[in-house]
Design an enzyme around this catalytic site. Structure first.
Site, PDB file in Angstrom:
ATOM      1  N   GLY A 147     -19.437 -79.922 -38.909  1.00 33.71           N
ATOM      2  CA  GLY A 147     -20.558 -79.084 -38.554  1.00 33.71           C
ATOM      3  C   GLY A 147     -21.777 -79.280 -39.433  1.00 33.71           C
ATOM      4  O   GLY A 147     -22.885 -78.923 -39.054  1.00 33.71           O
ATOM      5  N   LEU A 148     -21.597 -79.868 -40.620  1.00 32.07           N
ATOM      6  CA  LEU A 148     -22.748 -80.084 -41.486  1.00 32.07           C
ATOM      7  C   LEU A 148     -23.556 -81.280 -40.972  1.00 32.07           C
ATOM      8  O   LEU A 148     -24.763 -81.225 -40.846  1.00 32.07           O
ATOM      9  CB  LEU A 148     -22.295 -80.312 -42.931  1.00 32.07           C
ATOM     10  N   GLY A 198     -22.365 -72.854 -31.292  1.00 31.83           N
ATOM     11  CA  GLY A 198     -21.856 -73.127 -29.945  1.00 31.83           C
ATOM     12  C   GLY A 198     -21.814 -74.610 -29.640  1.00 31.83           C
ATOM     13  O   GLY A 198     -22.026 -75.040 -28.507  1.00 31.83           O
ATOM     14  N   SER A 294      -5.457 -71.971 -29.763  1.00 31.82           N
ATOM     15  CA  SER A 294      -4.166 -71.350 -29.684  1.00 31.82           C
ATOM     16  C   SER A 294      -3.374 -71.374 -28.401  1.00 31.82           C
ATOM     17  O   SER A 294      -3.892 -71.264 -27.303  1.00 31.82           O
ATOM     18  CB  SER A 294      -4.380 -69.899 -29.938  1.00 31.82           C
ATOM     19  N   PRO A 295      -2.098 -71.421 -28.600  1.00 30.15           N
ATOM     20  CA  PRO A 295      -1.226 -70.930 -27.551  1.00 30.15           C
ATOM     21  C   PRO A 295      -1.168 -69.415 -27.760  1.00 30.15           C
ATOM     22  O   PRO A 295      -0.208 -68.913 -28.308  1.00 30.15           O
ATOM     23  CB  PRO A 295       0.120 -71.584 -27.868  1.00 30.15           C
ATOM     24  N   LYS A 334      -7.659 -79.100 -35.942  1.00 25.63           N
ATOM     25  CA  LYS A 334      -8.228 -78.070 -36.808  1.00 25.63           C
ATOM     26  C   LYS A 334      -7.905 -76.717 -36.201  1.00 25.63           C
ATOM     27  O   LYS A 334      -8.137 -76.496 -35.016  1.00 25.63           O
ATOM     28  CB  LYS A 334      -9.743 -78.277 -36.915  1.00 25.63           C
ATOM     29  N   ASN A 364     -11.039 -72.559 -40.619  1.00 25.20           N
ATOM     30  CA  ASN A 364     -12.336 -72.705 -39.952  1.00 25.20           C
ATOM     31  C   ASN A 364     -13.054 -71.404 -40.242  1.00 25.20           C
ATOM     32  O   ASN A 364     -12.598 -70.620 -41.083  1.00 25.20           O
ATOM     33  CB  ASN A 364     -12.097 -72.914 -38.437  1.00 25.20           C
ATOM     34  N   GLY A 469     -13.747 -71.159 -47.543  1.00 23.61           N
ATOM     35  CA  GLY A 469     -13.982 -70.366 -48.746  1.00 23.61           C
ATOM     36  C   GLY A 469     -13.802 -71.092 -50.062  1.00 23.61           C
ATOM     37  O   GLY A 469     -13.836 -70.471 -51.122  1.00 23.61           O
ATOM     38  N   TYR A 490     -18.097 -76.481 -47.005  1.00 29.43           N
ATOM     39  CA  TYR A 490     -19.335 -76.473 -46.249  1.00 29.43           C
ATOM     40  C   TYR A 490     -20.271 -75.420 -46.837  1.00 29.43           C
ATOM     41  O   TYR A 490     -21.293 -75.738 -47.450  1.00 29.43           O
ATOM     42  CB  TYR A 490     -19.056 -76.206 -44.761  1.00 29.43           C
TER      43      TYR A 490
HETATM   44  C1  LIG Z   1     -23.287 -73.615 -39.799  1.00 34.09           C
HETATM   45  C2  LIG Z   1     -21.866 -74.039 -39.600  1.00 34.09           C
HETATM   46  C3  LIG Z   1     -21.537 -74.921 -38.576  1.00 34.09           C
HETATM   47  C4  LIG Z   1     -20.223 -75.315 -38.372  1.00 34.09           C
HETATM   48  N1  LIG Z   1     -19.924 -76.182 -37.354  1.00 34.09           N
HETATM   49  C5  LIG Z   1     -18.637 -76.557 -37.172  1.00 34.09           C
HETATM   50  C6  LIG Z   1     -18.277 -77.468 -36.140  1.00 34.09           C
HETATM   51  O1  LIG Z   1     -19.105 -77.971 -35.389  1.00 34.09           O
HETATM   52  N2  LIG Z   1     -16.979 -77.777 -35.994  1.00 34.09           N
HETATM   53  C7  LIG Z   1     -16.022 -77.265 -36.811  1.00 34.09           C
HETATM   54  O2  LIG Z   1     -14.856 -77.566 -36.647  1.00 34.09           O
HETATM   55  N3  LIG Z   1     -16.332 -76.444 -37.808  1.00 34.09           N
HETATM   56  C8  LIG Z   1     -17.600 -76.070 -38.001  1.00 34.09           C
HETATM   57  N4  LIG Z   1     -17.897 -75.209 -39.024  1.00 34.09           N
HETATM   58  C9  LIG Z   1     -16.813 -74.725 -39.889  1.00 34.09           C
HETATM   59  C10 LIG Z   1     -16.730 -75.508 -41.197  1.00 34.09           C
HETATM   60  O3  LIG Z   1     -16.380 -76.845 -40.967  1.00 34.09           O
HETATM   61  C11 LIG Z   1     -15.666 -74.882 -42.108  1.00 34.09           C
HETATM   62  O4  LIG Z   1     -14.384 -75.091 -41.543  1.00 34.09           O
HETATM   63  C12 LIG Z   1     -15.866 -73.409 -42.317  1.00 34.09           C
HETATM   64  O5  LIG Z   1     -17.223 -73.123 -42.526  1.00 34.09           O
HETATM   65  C13 LIG Z   1     -15.065 -72.874 -43.497  1.00 34.09           C
HETATM   66  O6  LIG Z   1     -15.325 -73.573 -44.681  1.00 34.09           O
HETATM   67  P1  LIG Z   1     -16.400 -73.106 -45.806  1.00 34.09           P
HETATM   68  O7  LIG Z   1     -16.005 -71.737 -46.249  1.00 34.09           O
HETATM   69  O8  LIG Z   1     -16.285 -74.137 -46.867  1.00 34.09           O
HETATM   70  O9  LIG Z   1     -17.733 -73.118 -45.156  1.00 34.09           O
HETATM   71  C14 LIG Z   1     -19.210 -74.813 -39.228  1.00 34.09           C
HETATM   72  C15 LIG Z   1     -19.556 -73.953 -40.263  1.00 34.09           C
HETATM   73  C16 LIG Z   1     -20.853 -73.547 -40.467  1.00 34.09           C
HETATM   74  C17 LIG Z   1     -21.176 -72.597 -41.584  1.00 34.09           C
HETATM   75  C1  LIG Z   2     -14.504 -73.999 -35.656  1.00 34.27           C
HETATM   76  O1  LIG Z   2     -15.209 -72.804 -35.414  1.00 34.27           O
HETATM   77  C2  LIG Z   2     -16.454 -72.992 -34.771  1.00 34.27           C
HETATM   78  C3  LIG Z   2     -17.093 -71.638 -34.682  1.00 34.27           C
HETATM   79  O2  LIG Z   2     -17.689 -71.352 -35.938  1.00 34.27           O
HETATM   80  C4  LIG Z   2     -16.220 -73.609 -33.397  1.00 34.27           C
HETATM   81  O3  LIG Z   2     -17.459 -73.859 -32.757  1.00 34.27           O
HETATM   82  C5  LIG Z   2     -15.486 -74.918 -33.571  1.00 34.27           C
HETATM   83  O4  LIG Z   2     -15.175 -75.443 -32.303  1.00 34.27           O
HETATM   84  C6  LIG Z   2     -14.215 -74.709 -34.362  1.00 34.27           C
HETATM   85  N1  LIG Z   2     -13.662 -76.011 -34.641  1.00 34.27           N
HETATM   86  C7  LIG Z   2     -12.520 -76.415 -34.140  1.00 34.27           C
HETATM   87  C8  LIG Z   2     -12.155 -77.804 -34.440  1.00 34.27           C
HETATM   88  O5  LIG Z   2     -11.829 -75.686 -33.455  1.00 34.27           O
END
Ligand SMILES: Cc1cc2nc3c(=O)[nH]c(=O)nc-3n(C[C@H](O)[C@H](O)[C@H](O)COP(=O)(O)O)c2cc1C
Ligand SMILES: *[C@@H]1O[C@H](CO)[C@@H](O)[C@H](O)[C@H]1NC(C)=O
Ligand SMILES: *[C@@H]1O[C@H](CO)[C@@H](O)[C@H](O)[C@H]1NC(C)=O
Ligand SMILES: *[C@@H]1O[C@H](CO)[C@@H](O)[C@H](O)[C@H]1NC(C)=O
Ligand SMILES: *[C@@H]1O[C@H](CO)[C@@H](O)[C@H](O)[C@H]1NC(C)=O
Length: 520
Positions: A147-148, A198, A294-295, A334, A364, A469, A490
């Site tokens: 997501g970054l 989204g 999830s299931p 994930k 996540n 976290g 992140y």
């Molecule tokens: C702004 C933002 C966008 C994110 N976009 C995604 C994403 O596209 N796909 C995903 O699997 N996780 C996404 N995440 C989740 C992060 O990859 C990470 O799993 C989550 O933020 C928890 O880790 P952290 O506490 O180190 O941020 C996003 C998180 C943030 C804050």
């Molecule tokens: C992680 O959570 C975000 C919502 O913050 C979601 O958009 C993303 O699809 C989730 N990632 C995975 C791999 O499920």
């Protein structure tokens, strides 16, 4: 045989279990010392000397600024850049885009921040922070999570910050805009974020084109020529680096997702979305990451819950195995921290095991709103009501607990499965050829690797990456000791800046060896 044999992937950190990690020293940070020379008044007759002196000083200080500002240890990244970006861009998404853009441009100019740290463990007499993941000796047990860098614009700039794994994406088959803005919110006092992006994505074709260019430029720079053959040579390992990361000791994870308008319930369509992404992006990835939501239909019998998930995952594994490359990418799923019910976790672990998935990214963002430890300003309190996924330090305890649970359940899953298969009188040989129809009635996918279940103890251990976290060296060590192979970040990077991976590494070393000062 003891289940402990499964732990080999995580065992690199076992010896440090007993090391107290309470004393984390923050070493004093260097500050620049080149700012007074330019204001010294000088008599006119010494003009030439003065000019020479100024030029030399300017040159030296430019060099010093360059060395300083491009070093991830420099405190300006945290104490100047981060607050400045926050002030200039009140909207968190604008700040995110600006940060990515800045890293992209700096990288192109060769002025990007990079880790110049040489850990004391590089000494070879002490164990290192390196960890073995998927047969690659990772130089760092820290990663950047999904997501970054959604569109794979800056993977190399992120590797340069000291990450062992960079996860780009999520990437959808077709481009999609995501939710309307604003969709990212800062909770500054809690060092937390709420986002409801989204899954905005440029789409698989655009990202694949970018990654292809990256491989071709790499091939050219390394004297392997241009064009298809050169690209294929690099992907087949001719350059001696992993085909995704293109960097020794590092892995590139690419997260793929389904388009929003692909209906959740249509397993065929969901599997097709994933397969499309695998075909387009798989060859540029060391690891492919897919979403497992999830299931989570409670009350259904085990098999009914787990089966649809198993079939989607098996489809992904199958598509990945057809990647045109010497060694196909690994597959990880994930999971959401909100799926913390033990039955759900067991279902996920069984599906992962049965489908031949290689590992799980545990954590996540969460739908919950962890209570802050202290009183927060009313404005921030109101922001906590925004819809979206919450991330930040307060989620760490949940992450650690989930890593422990997933480690245990993943290690047990083969035993449970073979027991179940036996008690249901179903021979695994039958399972290989058996196909089942789903509710749509047209989705047929053989389960991919059940023969291995005849001897569950031969299955390699599943790899766990932890996310959620993590912001200190102590926390990174805790998840590694709990059975993860990688600690991903992140939100902590967005609050602490580009030097934070280096900071966390130093904290880990301090905790492990009591080393206060690391050589440079
Ligand atoms: C702004 C933002 C966008 C994110 N976009 C995604 C994403 O596209 N796909 C995903 O699997 N996780 C996404 N995440 C989740 C992060 O990859 C990470 O799993 C989550 O933020 C928890 O880790 P952290 O506490 O180190 O941020 C996003 C998180 C943030 C804050
Ligand atoms: C992680 O959570 C975000 C919502 O913050 C979601 O958009 C993303 O699809 C989730 N990632 C995975 C791999 O499920
Ligand atoms: C490297 O190892 C030597 C010998 O074991 C030790 O004395 C020295 O302090 C180590 N250097 C660093 C930077 O840790
Ligand atoms: C994740 O997978 C689940 C189950 O297949 C699905 O319901 C959900 O929409 C998916 N989310 C994304 C972003 O792909
Ligand atoms: C194996 O299955 C039996 C019942 O079929 C059950 O009693 C036993 O606890 C199971 N063993 C394991 C390790 O799950």
């Amino acid at each position: 045989m003891p289940v402990g044999v499964y732990r080999s992937s995580a065992s690199a950190f076992k010896p440090f279990n007993s090391i107290p990690i309470g004393h984390i020293h923050r070493t004093s940070r260097r500050s620049p010392r080149f700012n007074s020379t330019l204001s010294t008044p000088t008599p006119p007759k010494t003009n030439r000397i003065r000019n020479f002196f100024y030029s030399a000083a300017l040159l030296l200080s430019t060099g010093a600024v360059y060395i300083y500002a491009t070093d991830t240890r420099a405190s300006i990244h945290r104490y100047v850049v981060v607050p400045a970006v926050r002030t200039i861009f009140p909207d968190a998404e604008d700040a995110h885009h600006a940060g990515v853009k800045a890293l992209q441009i700096l990288y192109q100019l060769g002025l990007h921040p990079r880790e110049r740290l040489r850990l004391s463990s590089a000494n070879a007499t002490t164990p290192t922070l390196s960890v073995n993941v998927f047969d690659t000796e990772l130089s760092s047990p820290l990663g950047v999570s999904g997501g970054l860098d959604k569109n794979a614009v800056i993977p190399d700039a992120l590797f340069a910050l000291g990450a062992g794994v960079v996860e780009v994406g999520g990437i959808t088959p077709l481009p999609q805009p995501g939710n309307p803005r604003p969709r990212v919110f800062r909770l500054k006092e809690q060092q937390a974020l709420i986002n409801r992006y989204g899954l905005n994505s440029e789409g698989a074709d655009a990202v694949a084109a970018r990654l292809r260019t990256r491989v071709r430029e790499f091939a050219y720079r390394h004297g392997l020529g241009i064009g298809d053959d050169a690209e294929q040579a690099v992907l087949d390992g001719a350059a001696g680096v992993p085909p995704g990361s293109l960097t020794r000791g590092c892995l590139l994870a690419v997260q793929i997702a389904k388009n929003k308008n692909t209906p959740d319930g249509d397993l065929t369509a969901v599997a097709r979305d994933y397969s499309t992404c695998v075909e387009k992006l798989g060859k540029y990835a060391d690891v492919l990451v897919v979403n497992v939501s999830s299931p989570n239909t409670p009350g259904l019998r085990d098999l009914q819950r787990v089966e649809p998930l198993t079939r989607i995952l098996a489809a992904v594994v199958d598509a990945a195995s057809n990647t045109r490359r010497k060694s196909p990418p690994k597959i990880m799923v994930k999971i959401s921290p909100d799926e913390d019910d033990l039955e759900q976790i067991r279902g996920i672990c069984e599906a992962v095991t049965q489908a031949g998935v290689d590992g799980i990214i545990v954590g996540n963002t969460t739908r919950s709103r962890p209570a802050p430890k202290f009183t927060i300003p009313p404005k921030e309190f109101a922001t906590m009501d925004e819809q979206g996924g919450y991330s930040g330090p307060r989620t760490f305890d949940q992450t650690l607990s989930l890593v422990k649970t997933y480690r245990r359940e993943l290690d047990f899953a083969p035993v449970r499965l073979s027991n179940k298969t036996r008690s249901e009188g179903l021979h695994s040989e039958q399972a290989t050829t058996e196909t089942t129809e789903n509710t749509q009635g047209n989705f047929q996918m053989p389960l991919s690797r059940p023969p291995e279940l005849t001897n569950p103890y031969d299955l390699p251990p599943k790899t766990i990456f932890a996310s959620g976290g993590i912001s200190t060296g102590e926390q990174a060590l805790a998840v590694l000791n709990a059975g993860a192979s990688l600690a991903m970040m992140y939100t902590a990077l967005s609050y602490n800046g580009v030097g934070h991976i280096t900071t966390v590494k130093r904290e880990m070393e301090d905790a492990m060896y009591g080393t206060k000062q690391l050589s440079s």
